[in-house]
Every structure is written in structure tokens, then in C-alpha cells.
Design a protein around this motif. Structure first.
Motif, PDB file in Angstrom:
ATOM      1  N   ILE A   1      15.424 -14.064 -14.825  1.00  0.00           N
ATOM      2  CA  ILE A   1      14.604 -14.262 -13.630  1.00  0.00           C
ATOM      3  C   ILE A   1      13.135 -14.405 -14.017  1.00  0.00           C
ATOM      4  N   GLU A   2      12.685 -13.548 -14.937  1.00  0.00           N
ATOM      5  CA  GLU A   2      11.284 -13.616 -15.376  1.00  0.00           C
ATOM      6  C   GLU A   2      10.977 -14.928 -16.079  1.00  0.00           C
ATOM      7  N   LEU A   3      11.982 -15.474 -16.783  1.00  0.00           N
ATOM      8  CA  LEU A   3      11.791 -16.747 -17.477  1.00  0.00           C
ATOM      9  C   LEU A   3      11.867 -17.943 -16.528  1.00  0.00           C
ATOM     10  N   GLY A   4      12.375 -17.696 -15.343  1.00  0.00           N
ATOM     11  CA  GLY A   4      12.518 -18.792 -14.396  1.00  0.00           C
ATOM     12  C   GLY A   4      13.689 -19.696 -14.712  1.00  0.00           C
ATOM     13  N   VAL A   5      14.664 -19.208 -15.436  1.00  0.00           N
ATOM     14  CA  VAL A   5      15.809 -20.063 -15.780  1.00  0.00           C
ATOM     15  C   VAL A   5      17.094 -19.601 -15.085  1.00  0.00           C
ATOM     16  N   ALA A   6      16.990 -18.556 -14.259  1.00  0.00           N
ATOM     17  CA  ALA A   6      18.159 -18.151 -13.477  1.00  0.00           C
ATOM     18  C   ALA A   6      18.143 -18.940 -12.180  1.00  0.00           C
ATOM     19  N   LYS A   7      19.280 -19.473 -11.821  1.00  0.00           N
ATOM     20  CA  LYS A   7      19.340 -20.245 -10.576  1.00  0.00           C
ATOM     21  C   LYS A   7      20.733 -20.125  -9.978  1.00  0.00           C
ATOM     22  N   ARG A   8      20.786 -20.340  -8.687  1.00  0.00           N
ATOM     23  CA  ARG A   8      22.073 -20.371  -8.002  1.00  0.00           C
ATOM     24  C   ARG A   8      22.588 -21.810  -8.010  1.00  0.00           C
ATOM     25  N   ARG A   9      23.911 -21.928  -8.026  1.00  0.00           N
ATOM     26  CA  ARG A   9      24.477 -23.257  -7.861  1.00  0.00           C
ATOM     27  C   ARG A   9      25.794 -23.120  -7.113  1.00  0.00           C
ATOM     28  N   PRO A  10      26.165 -24.096  -6.330  1.00  0.00           N
ATOM     29  CA  PRO A  10      27.382 -23.990  -5.527  1.00  0.00           C
ATOM     30  C   PRO A  10      28.617 -23.809  -6.410  1.00  0.00           C
ATOM     31  N   GLY A  11      29.517 -22.950  -5.958  1.00  0.00           N
ATOM     32  CA  GLY A  11      30.798 -22.811  -6.628  1.00  0.00           C
ATOM     33  C   GLY A  11      30.798 -21.969  -7.887  1.00  0.00           C
ATOM     34  N   VAL A  12      29.683 -21.282  -8.192  1.00  0.00           N
ATOM     35  CA  VAL A  12      29.628 -20.558  -9.461  1.00  0.00           C
ATOM     36  C   VAL A  12      30.624 -19.398  -9.485  1.00  0.00           C
ATOM     37  N   ARG A  13      30.809 -18.715  -8.347  1.00  0.00           N
ATOM     38  CA  ARG A  13      31.765 -17.608  -8.313  1.00  0.00           C
ATOM     39  C   ARG A  13      33.186 -18.121  -8.567  1.00  0.00           C
TER      40      ARG A  13
ATOM     41  N   SER B   1      47.810 -13.758 -19.622  1.00  0.00           N
ATOM     42  CA  SER B   1      48.045 -12.465 -18.983  1.00  0.00           C
ATOM     43  C   SER B   1      48.666 -11.516 -20.003  1.00  0.00           C
ATOM     44  N   ALA B   2      47.855 -10.616 -20.520  1.00  0.00           N
ATOM     45  CA  ALA B   2      48.317  -9.720 -21.586  1.00  0.00           C
ATOM     46  C   ALA B   2      49.123  -8.563 -21.016  1.00  0.00           C
TER      47      ALA B   2
ATOM     48  N   GLU C   1      37.933 -18.775 -11.998  1.00  0.00           N
ATOM     49  CA  GLU C   1      38.874 -19.677 -12.670  1.00  0.00           C
ATOM     50  C   GLU C   1      38.895 -19.427 -14.173  1.00  0.00           C
ATOM     51  N   THR C   2      37.731 -19.150 -14.740  1.00  0.00           N
ATOM     52  CA  THR C   2      37.663 -18.868 -16.178  1.00  0.00           C
ATOM     53  C   THR C   2      38.437 -17.602 -16.520  1.00  0.00           C
ATOM     54  N   VAL C   3      38.285 -16.564 -15.684  1.00  0.00           N
ATOM     55  CA  VAL C   3      39.032 -15.319 -15.904  1.00  0.00           C
ATOM     56  C   VAL C   3      40.526 -15.569 -15.753  1.00  0.00           C
TER      57      VAL C   3
ATOM     58  N   ARG D   1      36.637  -5.750 -17.740  1.00  0.00           N
ATOM     59  CA  ARG D   1      35.222  -5.989 -17.434  1.00  0.00           C
ATOM     60  C   ARG D   1      34.606  -6.899 -18.494  1.00  0.00           C
ATOM     61  N   ALA D   2      34.970  -6.693 -19.757  1.00  0.00           N
ATOM     62  CA  ALA D   2      34.451  -7.553 -20.823  1.00  0.00           C
ATOM     63  C   ALA D   2      34.899  -9.002 -20.614  1.00  0.00           C
ATOM     64  N   THR D   3      36.134  -9.190 -20.157  1.00  0.00           N
ATOM     65  CA  THR D   3      36.621 -10.544 -19.867  1.00  0.00           C
ATOM     66  C   THR D   3      35.803 -11.188 -18.752  1.00  0.00           C
ATOM     67  N   GLU D   4      35.488 -10.411 -17.727  1.00  0.00           N
ATOM     68  CA  GLU D   4      34.694 -10.943 -16.606  1.00  0.00           C
ATOM     69  C   GLU D   4      33.274 -11.300 -17.059  1.00  0.00           C
ATOM     70  N   VAL D   5      32.668 -10.428 -17.866  1.00  0.00           N
ATOM     71  CA  VAL D   5      31.308 -10.704 -18.353  1.00  0.00           C
ATOM     72  C   VAL D   5      31.319 -11.918 -19.273  1.00  0.00           C
ATOM     73  N   ALA D   6      32.351 -12.033 -20.123  1.00  0.00           N
ATOM     74  CA  ALA D   6      32.461 -13.205 -20.996  1.00  0.00           C
ATOM     75  C   ALA D   6      32.575 -14.483 -20.175  1.00  0.00           C
ATOM     76  N   ALA D   7      33.282 -14.411 -19.045  1.00  0.00           N
ATOM     77  CA  ALA D   7      33.398 -15.582 -18.175  1.00  0.00           C
ATOM     78  C   ALA D   7      32.042 -15.955 -17.582  1.00  0.00           C
ATOM     79  N   ILE D   8      31.262 -14.952 -17.194  1.00  0.00           N
ATOM     80  CA  ILE D   8      29.908 -15.215 -16.683  1.00  0.00           C
ATOM     81  C   ILE D   8      29.062 -15.897 -17.759  1.00  0.00           C
ATOM     82  N   LEU D   9      29.166 -15.386 -18.991  1.00  0.00           N
ATOM     83  CA  LEU D   9      28.405 -15.976 -20.096  1.00  0.00           C
ATOM     84  C   LEU D   9      28.847 -17.408 -20.356  1.00  0.00           C
ATOM     85  N   TRP D  10      30.150 -17.642 -20.300  1.00  0.00           N
ATOM     86  CA  TRP D  10      30.672 -18.993 -20.521  1.00  0.00           C
ATOM     87  C   TRP D  10      30.091 -19.962 -19.496  1.00  0.00           C
ATOM     88  N   VAL D  11      30.117 -19.556 -18.220  1.00  0.00           N
ATOM     89  CA  VAL D  11      29.578 -20.411 -17.163  1.00  0.00           C
ATOM     90  C   VAL D  11      28.076 -20.593 -17.351  1.00  0.00           C
ATOM     91  N   ALA D  12      27.385 -19.518 -17.731  1.00  0.00           N
ATOM     92  CA  ALA D  12      25.933 -19.594 -17.918  1.00  0.00           C
ATOM     93  C   ALA D  12      25.560 -20.545 -19.043  1.00  0.00           C
TER      94      ALA D  12
END
Length: 257
Positions: free
Chosen positions: A155-167, A179-180, A172-174, A196-207
Motif C-alpha cells: 500500500i505504501e508503495l502504491g502497487v496494491a490494487k483491487r481488480r475484479p474477480g481476484v477472490r 486433494s491430499a 480457483e488456484t487453491v 493456510r500456507a496453501t491459501e497464502v501461496a495462492a494469493i502470492l501466485w495471483v499477486a
């Protein structure tokens, strides 16, 4: 591979259970030793031989004196779990993952040999330092803290932004992950941290896929990469800690019986 092999070595599951648990990741798993010397020691196919199935690997690990496994998730600049150099370290770094059996000094590195086929290559790891112990609570807290710090920095860098469909993209990535299944006696907290690590990794992948992700300059893009790096590190640490906790619980349960 680390958790189910450890469960089998501790007598918590049958060999068929291990083979079934590997199925979601590939239809077929095959095994070879990296060199003829190790092939002879483990009684496994060598690099020029037709590969064997994972049941033969399990038997070889037990004969070699393996007690339980460890997870390595190396990236450039972080070779924890690999020890020194050598072919094992190089191939594990290239794959970004490896299963380590410390007692017989064996490392297993997976790669996709063909569609639907994962090939595990067994390496002699040489002498390895003791695995770093990160308490699972510390790893969980570290991942949460890294998420907050990354969000603030972006946010401080100004590179965080919203975009449609990100959730939806994240969901979908998760959902696209295999299925283990897990052995009995696995602690629920470890499963929660892994999820939780899988969910965070998915956020990073999308980012990271969202190039340039709102970054309007090369310096802002570098800033984004630097802001996300601790979060990538925290995900790997959390996964390793969760797997280590699972293996520890399996060993403790076996000792109590």
C-alpha cells in the motif's frame, strides 16, 4: 511423500496406504537411484535401468535404516535442509523441493517425467546438519505477520490494487491443488497451518501473475518483489514446520505403542 513414508516407517500405515496417498499427485510414480553405487547399496534401479515403483523404494528405505523424513523447500539464497553442495543439492534446488531421510543419508527429488508420471531420484546426501526446528506456533505467527507487513508495504508503495474477480482467482488456484489425504493421528493444527500456507501461496501466485500489478515503474516493481519475499519465505517455513510436526506426532504415537 515425507509424511506418508514416515508413517509407514513408524508402522502407522500399510505400504498400500502410502501408494494410494501418492495417487492425487500423479497417476504413476517411479523411482531410480542417481548413480550405480547408490543403486547397489539400496537395491534400486540405477540411472540407466528401467525405474521401479514406490513400493520398492519403501522397502529400500527400511533396509537402509530410515526412521522418518524431513521436507526441504530450497530456493536460491536459502538451502536449508540440503547441507552442502553436490548433485543432490543442485537437483533439489532446481526442483524447489525434496524429501530427506537423514539416517541413511538419502534425498529424494521429484520431477515430472511425462504427463501423469512423477519420477523420484534417490541421491546420497552426504553428511547433513541437524534440521532447523521451528515450532509450529512460531511458523504460523510468522506467516500472519508477514502477510500484514507485505500488505502495508504494498500500500505504501502504491502497487496494491483491487481488480475484479481476484477472490475467485485465488479460490480457483487453491481448488486446483491435488486433494491430499493424511495418515491417522495427524495433529489438526498442522493441517490447519498447511491449509493456510496453501491459501497464502495462492494469493502470492495471483499477486505475481498480475504483472505489473499496479507498479508504474521498475523501482516500484522491485519494491513489490522485496515486499513479497518475506511472505514467500514464511510460507515455506510454515509448510516445513507443519510437516515436521506431523512426523514428530507420528513418531511419538509409535513410541507410546
Amino acid at each position: 511423500m515425507v509424511v506418508w513414508t514416515s508413517a509407514w516407517l513408524h508402522g502407522a500405515v500399510a505400504a498400500d496406504d502410502v501408494l494410494d496417498a501418492l495417487q492425487p499427485w500423479a497417476e504413476s510414480h517411479e523411482v531410480r537411484a542417481a548413480d550405480d553405487e547408490l543403486a547397489t547399496r539400496l537395491d534400486l534401479p540405477g540411472p540407466e535401468d528401467a525405474p521401479a515403483g514406490p513400493a520398492m523404494l519403501l522397502a529400500a528405505l527400511r533396509r537402509a535404516g530410515a526412521a522418518s523424513g524431513e521436507l526441504a523447500l530450497p530456493v536460491p539464497g536459502d538451502a536449508r535442509g540440503l547441507g552442502g553442495g553436490g548433485e543432490f543439492g543442485k537437483q533439489a534446488m532446481r526442483a524447489g523441493e525434496a524429501a530427506v531421510l537423514p539416517e541413511p543419508r538419502i534425498g529424494l527429488v521429484p520431477r515430472t517425467a511425462a504427463e501423469g508420471i512423477i519420477r523420484w531420484t534417490a541421491f546420497d546426501t552426504g553428511e547433513l546438519p541437524p534440521a532447523e526446528h521451528v515450532p509450529i506456533g512460531e511458523a504460523e505467527h510468522g506467516m500472519s505477520s508477514a502477510m500484514r507487513e507485505a500488505a502495508t508495504a504494498l500500500i505504501e508503495l502504491g502497487v496494491a490494487k483491487r481488480r475484479p474477480g481476484v477472490r475467485e482467482e485465488i479460490a480457483e488456484t487453491v481448488a486446483s491443488q491435488p486433494s491430499a489425504t493424511w495418515p491417522p493421528e495427524i495433529p489438526q493444527r498442522a493441517l490447519r497451518v498447511l491449509q493456510r500456507a496453501t491459501e497464502v501461496a495462492a494469493i502470492l501466485w495471483v499477486a505475481t501473475e498480475d504483472a505489473p500489478g499496479g507498479a508504474l515503474s521498475a523501482s516500484a516493481m522491485r519494491g513489490r518483489t522485496q515486499a513479497l519475499r518475506p511472505l514467500f519465505d514464511s510460507v515455506r517455513t510454515a509448510r516445513r514446520a507443519a510437516v515436521a510436526e506431523m512426523v514428530r506426532e507420528l513418531a511419538q504415537h509409535a513410541d507410546n505403542h
